[in-house]
Scaffold this motif. Structure first.
Motif, short mmCIF file in Angstrom:
data_model
loop_
_atom_site.label_atom_id
_atom_site.label_comp_id
_atom_site.label_asym_id
_atom_site.label_seq_id
_atom_site.Cartn_x
_atom_site.Cartn_y
_atom_site.Cartn_z
N ASP A 216 4.75 6.82 -7.36
CA ASP A 216 3.20 6.65 -7.48
C ASP A 216 2.96 7.26 -8.68
OD1 ASP A 216 2.79 9.37 -7.04
OD2 ASP A 216 2.67 9.20 -4.79
N ARG A 314 -0.41 -0.50 -2.09
CA ARG A 314 -0.88 0.70 -2.09
C ARG A 314 -0.65 1.73 -3.35
NH1 ARG A 314 -2.53 1.70 2.80
NH2 ARG A 314 -1.57 0.55 4.48
N GLU A 319 -2.84 4.87 -4.30
CA GLU A 319 -2.46 5.79 -3.29
C GLU A 319 -1.42 6.67 -3.54
OE1 GLU A 319 -2.37 3.86 0.31
OE2 GLU A 319 -4.24 2.80 0.00
N LYS A 320 -1.25 7.80 -2.87
CA LYS A 320 -0.01 8.74 -2.98
C LYS A 320 0.89 7.78 -2.07
CE LYS A 320 -2.18 13.03 -4.31
NZ LYS A 320 -2.16 14.52 -3.79
N SER A 322 3.12 8.04 0.97
CA SER A 322 2.89 8.76 2.24
C SER A 322 4.25 9.31 2.89
CB SER A 322 2.33 7.60 3.31
OG SER A 322 3.36 6.66 3.76
#
Length: 451
Positions: A216, A314, A319-320, A322
């Motif tokens: 990410d 994502r 987004e990071k 998960s």
């Protein structure tokens, strides 16, 4: 999250991306050529736009038409799939210049890793093992012969750009190199617009093993283990599996850590694959990096439970990740077989109308389809029409499931490679996990029957 995504691709990968978009409540936009107007992905998308005639340069490679479709549809992002424009740095840059999100790494990274010579330099600098070879392109055959003498024959002659085995040939003597150089250079120039050539020391009877990575924009990166991709014809993969039946846990960890070194050195973001050649002693060498989703990504999804397309979306949305490396584990074994519309004796494409398509069913079976019954398989695109994926608790059970499924698979109207696939997965060498990139030429003997 994005509300609408355009898919700049076709066939089974377009359908695959649409499926995840539906799961995430994202509207999907398809683009299609005249030849694909009746293709499944066109109907599966929420919106579809005709962008040109059958030939790819008039449709799927026409950047301006794709961007216009994105603008007209109100899409916020573009997913390139694999092949076509997926590793075109200029396309990624134009997408971003248009105010859209490109679902993939930066244009700079795509361009760097798309040039195999530049990629080798970056990997060596990052501390990733590379196959001994030239770090500069060779202008002519005399320069190539001089370098080959330095490394010692046999060597692999390669095009600096492109992929799919085009412009690539193993040579064992100076005479063979002289014959091979000009022809491969011309092919590379024709297909990729770049005739630069380089040479690598040939790793004899290697395995082709690749590591899936995800990263990410917040500095988090993981590797999702490996895929064994040694069953190939004409340097193109036919059967892939995960995990590799060959690697020790120690080598698996070393390869994963090497892949993450590359990710960190490149500031890489999104999904990507580090491809390696692995010798009989488990020494591994960087081959290339694919800065996109791979054809064989389903086997990784099956053993990890991670939807890679979802993660791409994502990550592209900022987004990071998960999950961490410690959260990942291998669950069972998965095998993928690529179904090609081709003559199993010559591997030549077999276009025509698909008059019958009967798919195997059962637990652990997954299909990725580009066609349906009565589809017209055209000569304009890659002849892969489907992928058959099986997942089971063990490799032995996965092989059993794949064998049974292939015998239940029915295709009529065109020739297919199913005969070949059945013979590969029942071969004693494959069952033993004793496969290298020479498996097909060494053990596959074509027959005159199709099924």
């Amino acid at each position: 999250m994005f509300s609408k995504v355009l898919i700049a691709n076709r066939g089974e990968i377009a359908s695959r991306i649409i499926r995840t978009c539906k799961k995430m409540n994202i509207q999907s936009v398809a683009v299609y050529s005249e030849a694909d107007q009746d293709a499944p992905f066109v109907k599966e998308a929420d919106e579809s736009y005709l962008i040109g005639k059958p030939r790819v340069n008039e449709s799927y490679l026409n950047i301006e038409k794709i961007l216009k479709a994105a603008k007209d549809s109100g899409a916020e992002a573009i997913h390139p799939g694999y092949g076509l424009l997926s590793e075109h740095g200029g396309f990624a840059e134009k997408v971003r210049e248009s105010g859209l999100t490109f679902i993939g790494p930066s244009a700079e990274v795509i361009s760097t890793m798309g040039d195999k010579i530049a990629a080798r330099k970056h990997m060596e600098k990052a501390g990733v093992p590379v196959v001994p070879g030239t770090m500069e392109s060779m202008a002519d055959v005399e320069a190539a012969k001089e370098k080959a003498e330095t490394f010692g024959y046999p060597v692999m002659l390669k095009a600096a750009a492109g992929g799919g085995g085009i412009g690539m040939q193993a040579v064992s003597t100076a005479e063979e190199l002289e014959k091979a150089f000009e022809g491969n250079q011309k092919r590379a120039k024709t297909f990729f617009g770049n005739g630069d050539m380089f040479i690598e020391k040939l790793i004899v009877n290697p395995r082709h093993i690749e590591i899936q990575v995800l990263a990410d924009e917040h500095g988090n990166a993981v590797y999702l283990f490996e895929r064994e991709c040694s069953i190939q014809r004409r340097h193109q993969k036919v059967i892939e599996e995960a995990p590799s039946p060959f690697l020790s846990e120690e080598t698996r960890k070393k390869m994963g850590e090497a892949a993450l070194k590359a990710v960190n050195a490149l500031n890489y973001v999104n999904a990507g694959t580090m491809e390696f050649l692995v010798d009989e002693k488990e020494n591994f060498y960087f081959l290339e990096m694919n800065t996109r989703l791979q054809v064989e990504h389903p086997v990784t999804e099956e053993i990890t439970g991670i939807d890679l397309v979802e993660q791409q979306l994502r990550v592209a949305h900022g987004e990071k990740l998960s999950f961490t490396q410690e959260d990942l584990s291998i669950n069972g074994h998965a095998i993928e077989a690529r179904i090609y519309a081709e003559d199993p004796n010559t591997f030549y494409p077999s276009p025509g109308q698909l008059t019958k398509l009967k798919l195997p069913e059962g637990k652990g079976i997954r299909h990725e389809l580009a066609v349906h019954k009565n589809s017209q398989v055209t000569p304009f695109y890659d002849p892969m029409i489907a992928k058959l994926v099986v997942h089971a608790p063990s490799r032995e059970e996965a092989i059993e499931h794949m064998t049974k499924a292939l015998h239940q698979y029915e295709i009529e109207g065109i020739k297919s490679n199913i005969t070949m696939l059945k013979r590969v997965v029942t071969h004693e060498k494959f069952i033993a996990g004793d496969t290298t990139t020479s498996f097909v030429p060494d053990y596959y003997i074509p027959t005159v029957t199709n099924q």
